[in-house]
Structure formats: C-alpha cells, structure tokens
Scaffold this active site. Structure first.
Site, short mmCIF file in Angstrom:
data_model
loop_
_atom_site.label_atom_id
_atom_site.label_comp_id
_atom_site.label_asym_id
_atom_site.label_seq_id
_atom_site.Cartn_x
_atom_site.Cartn_y
_atom_site.Cartn_z
N CYS A 26 0.77 -1.25 -0.11
CA CYS A 26 -0.05 0.02 0.08
C CYS A 26 0.83 1.21 0.13
O CYS A 26 0.36 2.18 -0.45
CB CYS A 26 -1.02 -0.26 1.32
SG CYS A 26 -1.93 -1.57 0.91
N HIS A 47 -3.81 6.87 2.37
CA HIS A 47 -4.15 5.36 1.75
C HIS A 47 -5.47 5.09 2.24
O HIS A 47 -5.59 5.30 3.56
CB HIS A 47 -2.95 4.52 2.31
CG HIS A 47 -3.39 3.07 1.92
ND1 HIS A 47 -3.75 2.48 0.80
CD2 HIS A 47 -3.43 1.92 2.93
CE1 HIS A 47 -4.06 1.44 0.86
NE2 HIS A 47 -3.84 1.15 1.96
N ASN A 102 -10.24 -0.84 -0.63
CA ASN A 102 -8.84 -0.69 -0.81
C ASN A 102 -7.93 -1.21 -2.10
O ASN A 102 -8.08 -2.65 -2.07
CB ASN A 102 -8.17 -1.55 0.66
CG ASN A 102 -6.52 -1.32 0.61
OD1 ASN A 102 -5.86 -0.73 -0.19
ND2 ASN A 102 -6.08 -1.90 1.75
N1 ACO Z 1 -18.28 -9.87 8.10
C1 ACO Z 1 -18.98 -10.24 9.19
N2 ACO Z 1 -18.21 -10.32 10.41
C2 ACO Z 1 -16.86 -10.39 10.13
C3 ACO Z 1 -16.02 -10.17 8.91
C4 ACO Z 1 -16.95 -9.75 7.77
N3 ACO Z 1 -16.69 -9.45 6.43
N4 ACO Z 1 -14.82 -10.04 9.08
C5 ACO Z 1 -14.60 -10.21 10.49
N5 ACO Z 1 -16.05 -10.70 11.15
C6 ACO Z 1 -15.99 -10.89 12.39
C7 ACO Z 1 -14.93 -11.57 12.97
O1 ACO Z 1 -15.03 -13.10 12.66
C8 ACO Z 1 -15.16 -11.36 14.55
O2 ACO Z 1 -16.05 -12.19 14.91
P1 ACO Z 1 -15.88 -13.09 16.25
O3 ACO Z 1 -16.02 -11.75 17.38
O4 ACO Z 1 -17.08 -13.77 16.60
O5 ACO Z 1 -14.71 -13.69 16.10
C9 ACO Z 1 -15.96 -9.87 14.46
O6 ACO Z 1 -16.06 -9.72 12.92
C10 ACO Z 1 -14.58 -8.92 14.94
O7 ACO Z 1 -13.50 -9.07 14.09
P2 ACO Z 1 -12.30 -8.02 14.41
O8 ACO Z 1 -11.00 -8.62 13.34
O9 ACO Z 1 -12.15 -7.85 15.66
O10 ACO Z 1 -12.77 -6.91 13.49
P3 ACO Z 1 -12.30 -5.64 13.37
O11 ACO Z 1 -13.22 -4.52 13.82
O12 ACO Z 1 -10.78 -5.34 13.95
O13 ACO Z 1 -12.20 -5.08 11.66
C11 ACO Z 1 -10.87 -5.21 9.79
C12 ACO Z 1 -11.51 -5.95 10.82
C13 ACO Z 1 -11.83 -4.56 8.96
C14 ACO Z 1 -10.01 -6.04 8.88
C15 ACO Z 1 -9.82 -4.22 10.48
O14 ACO Z 1 -9.03 -4.91 11.46
C16 ACO Z 1 -8.94 -3.68 9.44
O15 ACO Z 1 -9.42 -2.83 8.74
N6 ACO Z 1 -7.79 -3.76 9.71
C17 ACO Z 1 -6.50 -3.33 8.89
C18 ACO Z 1 -6.65 -3.39 7.39
C19 ACO Z 1 -5.49 -2.99 6.79
O16 ACO Z 1 -5.21 -1.69 7.04
N7 ACO Z 1 -4.76 -3.41 5.76
C20 ACO Z 1 -3.49 -2.81 5.52
C21 ACO Z 1 -3.26 -2.25 4.08
S1 ACO Z 1 -3.39 -3.71 3.10
C22 ACO Z 1 -2.00 -3.74 2.24
O17 ACO Z 1 -0.87 -3.20 2.50
C23 ACO Z 1 -2.07 -4.83 0.97
#
Ligand code: ACO
Length: 339
Positions: free
Chosen positions: A115, A256, A286
């Site tokens: 990214c 980003h 993204n």
């Molecule tokens: N739909 C429904 N539920 C979901 C989904 C989904 N798509 N994805 C996860 N959940 C559930 C999980 O299973 C979890 O359930 P549980 O509590 O029963 O285990 C619950 O939702 C909460 O999961 P978290 O991982 O804690 O959710 P969070 O609020 O952290 O959001 C996310 C997850 C969106 C991935 C977030 O952590 C994020 O944006 N992280 C950063 C991503 C990023 O910046 N990537 C970098 C750039 S990419 C690159 O460089 C290529």
C-alpha cells in the site's frame, strides 16, 4: 534554483466497470452490508472482468492522464509501476505497459511496496528527475487485488478492490513547487501480519500450495489496524513539523484508503477538517498501491486541487511499509486550457 524538484504534470485513473456491492459479497461469504459499512466504511468495490489485466488498467489510467492533451510516448524516459499483483512474475508490468503504449525510448521496472508502493515509486522517480538524468517519468500505482483474494475468508475478501492511477513526473518550473519532502519507512518484523505466502521462490506453486490457499492475502487485521492508526498520523505530523508547516497549511490530505476508521482516526489525531481530506474507500475499497494516485486524480478532476496548494500524502501497508510526502502543486498541474 539550487535543486531541481520533481513535479506532477499529469494525473489520471481508471476503475474497472464491474461494481461489486457488499450485498453481492454476502451471497458468497458469511457477511453483511451492515458489518462491512460499519467496520470498514466500504460500500462497494470494482473488480476486473475475466479479460482485464493489471497492465490494461494501467494503460487506461495513463490515457486518462493525457486526455485532452498531446501525448508523445516516445518522450517517456522511465516507467515505474508500484504493484503487488503484476500481470505475471516476469517480464515486469512496466515492460508490458511500455510495449502497449509504445514508449519505445523508456526503460522501466516494477516496485513492491504494497500500500506504500505509490509513495515509494513517486519518490524513486523524483530522484531521477532531481539528478537531471531523466525528464519525463510515468509512475503508476495499480493493483488487481481480486486476483489474490480468498472468497471463503470474510476477514479479507471484503476489504479490497481493483484499480489504477498514474502520474507524469517532470522537472518543476519553479523552485518552490513540486515534491518538497518525503519520509519512507519499513519494518520487516510486521511482515507476519500481512502477506501472500505462495507463488514466490520459497513456496513455488504446487498442488499443495493451492490446497493450502497460499496464493491469497493473509492478514491479522487487528494488528495491522493498530500499527496503521499510529504510524500514518505520526509520519504525517513529522513531515509537516520538519518543514515548518501545521495542518492548517495543508490544502488536501490524501491518505491510503484501507479502512474508514483508520482514516478518521488519522484525521482526528492530525486535527484536519473533513474538507481537507480525500476519501473514496466507500466506492473503491482498498486498491493497495492505487489508492493514493486514484485519490489524487479524482480530487484533481473534481477541481479540488489548485496551483499553489500544499498536498500531504500518507500510506501504510504490508511489510510493514509506511510513509508521507509533501507536494506543492504547480503550473504544470493545470489542465491544458488553464495553463
Ligand atoms: N463480516 C462479518 N463479520 C466479520 C467479517 C465480515 N466480513 N470479518 C470479520 N468478522 C467478524 C470476526 O470473525 C469477528 O467475529 P468474532 O468476534 O465472533 O470472532 C468480528 O467480526 C470482529 O472481528 P475483528 O477482526 O475484531 O474486526 P475489526 O473491527 O478489527 O475489523 C478489519 C477487521 C476490518 C480487517 C480491521 O481490523 C482492519 O481494517 N484492519 C486493517 C486492514 C489494513 O489496513 N490493511 C493494510 C493495508 S492492505 C495492504 O497493504 C495490502
């Protein structure tokens, strides 16, 4: 002028036509529009069609940058392509683009910075301009993330989209215009939180790697989130401070686009107002190396960028990689009729 600066003189973007809504994804994986919007801010994303490759998106973004003005591909000296989803391992997507646009006097290469790839590429290109050895460089940020998504993994497949952005870099005409400063960082200890293990020399493609789904994005979202929130705002504040600016001086912040909550948190930490911020994650998700040039192109085409504006860009991605860049928009950045 003691130092030749590099200035963006053309900017374009291309988004594939296939709109994929959150509802569409909820039909293939256990998720919902409500969850995706609330946790990420994403409303939809674009995916390529079967016949579209990364280089096709890139060529269209380059063509968009030159719409309404003369394009002389033989004048291009260098093409740098930031991507983690090249058409193939080799030849480079830069060489494929060179052939497609007939930039016969250029050389080129791909750069892997996830990214942060576009900021890495833009800064690399700027060194060739500043050294005086190159006059016209195409910098492309492009990714076809749909090609490496596991549509059985709801924690990653809802986050990404496909798209491309491109800029032309040339010597600035005035010494207070162009790229003013940059900060680029990486920390390999973060590699374990976001990666694609298969397909490289460590795990070449085999039935086993396919069975183990190693050719897909693997992410520990919570850890990536934590570092992104902290480091993106930190590196943005650092570049402003060391150049004697405050956030009030920033005309536009182009971060980003990984998660709306990461953007909002950075904006709050930096005390920016909503009008100062480019956001399109709601429509494009993204697009990895493409988010910043797409944001820049869209803002420019909407008339949100004027001569003399101070632009701040910031990124965070796999590696970990992160960085920030300050740019003063100049004369060359005006549409042809306005110059
Ligand atoms: N739909 C429904 N539920 C979901 C989904 C989904 N798509 N994805 C996860 N959940 C559930 C999980 O299973 C979890 O359930 P549980 O509590 O029963 O285990 C619950 O939702 C909460 O999961 P978290 O991982 O804690 O959710 P969070 O609020 O952290 O959001 C996310 C997850 C969106 C991935 C977030 O952590 C994020 O944006 N992280 C950063 C991503 C990023 O910046 N990537 C970098 C750039 S990419 C690159 O460089 C290529």
């Amino acid at each position: 002028m003691d130092k030749v600066r590099a200035q963006i003189s053309a900017v374009g973007m291309y988004m594939p036509e296939q709109h994929i809504s959150n509802h569409d994804l909820s039909e293939v994986v256990n998720t919902s529009d409500e969850w995706i919007r609330e946790r990420t801010g994403i409303g939809e994303r674009r995916f390529v069609s079967d016949k579209e490759a990364n280089s096709d998106l890139s060529v269209k973004a380059i063509q968009n940058a030159f719409e309404g003005r003369d394009f002389h591909p033989e004048e291009i000296d260098l093409i740098i392509v930031a991507t983690v989803t090249p058409d193939m391992m080799f030849p480079s997507t830069a060489c494929i683009i060179q052939e497609k646009i007939k930039a016969k006097n250029a050389w080129g290469f791909d750069l892997s910075g996830a990214c942060s790839g576009f900021l890495y590429a833009l800064t690399t290109a700027a060194q060739f301009i500043q050294s005086g050895t190159h006059k016209k460089i195409l910098v492309v940020g492009t990714d076809v993330m749909s090609s490496i998504l596991n549509f059985e993994d709801r924690t990653t497949c809802v986050l990404f989209g496909d798209g491309a952005g491109a800029v032309l870099l040339e010597p600035a005409q005035k010494d207070d215009e162009g790229i003013l400063d940059f900060i680029l960082r990486s920390d390999g200890s973060g590699g374990k939180f976001l990666y694609m293990p298969g397909g490289g020399s460590l795990h070449p493609a085999s039935h086993e790697t396919i069975d183990q789904k190693m050719h897909y994005v693997h992410q520990d979202g919570r850890n990536v989130f934590k570092f992104a929130v902290k480091l993106m705002s930190q590196v943005s504040r650092e570049i402003l401070e060391r150049n004697g600016y405050s956030t009030k001086d920033v005309s536009l912040f182009i971060p980003h686009q990984a998660n709306m909550r990461i953007i909002r948190s950075s904006v709050e930490r930096l005390k920016l107002s909503p009008e100062q911020v480019v956001i399109n994650i709601d429509r494009y998700a993204n697009t990895t190396a493409a988010t910043i040039p797409i944001g820049l192109a869209e803002a420019f085409q909407q008339g949100r960028i004027k001569k003399g504006d101070l632009l701040l860009m910031a990124s965070f991605g796999a590696g970990f990689t992160w960085g920030s860049l300050l740019l003063r928009w100049g004369d060359l950045g005006q549409p042809p009729g306005d110059q």
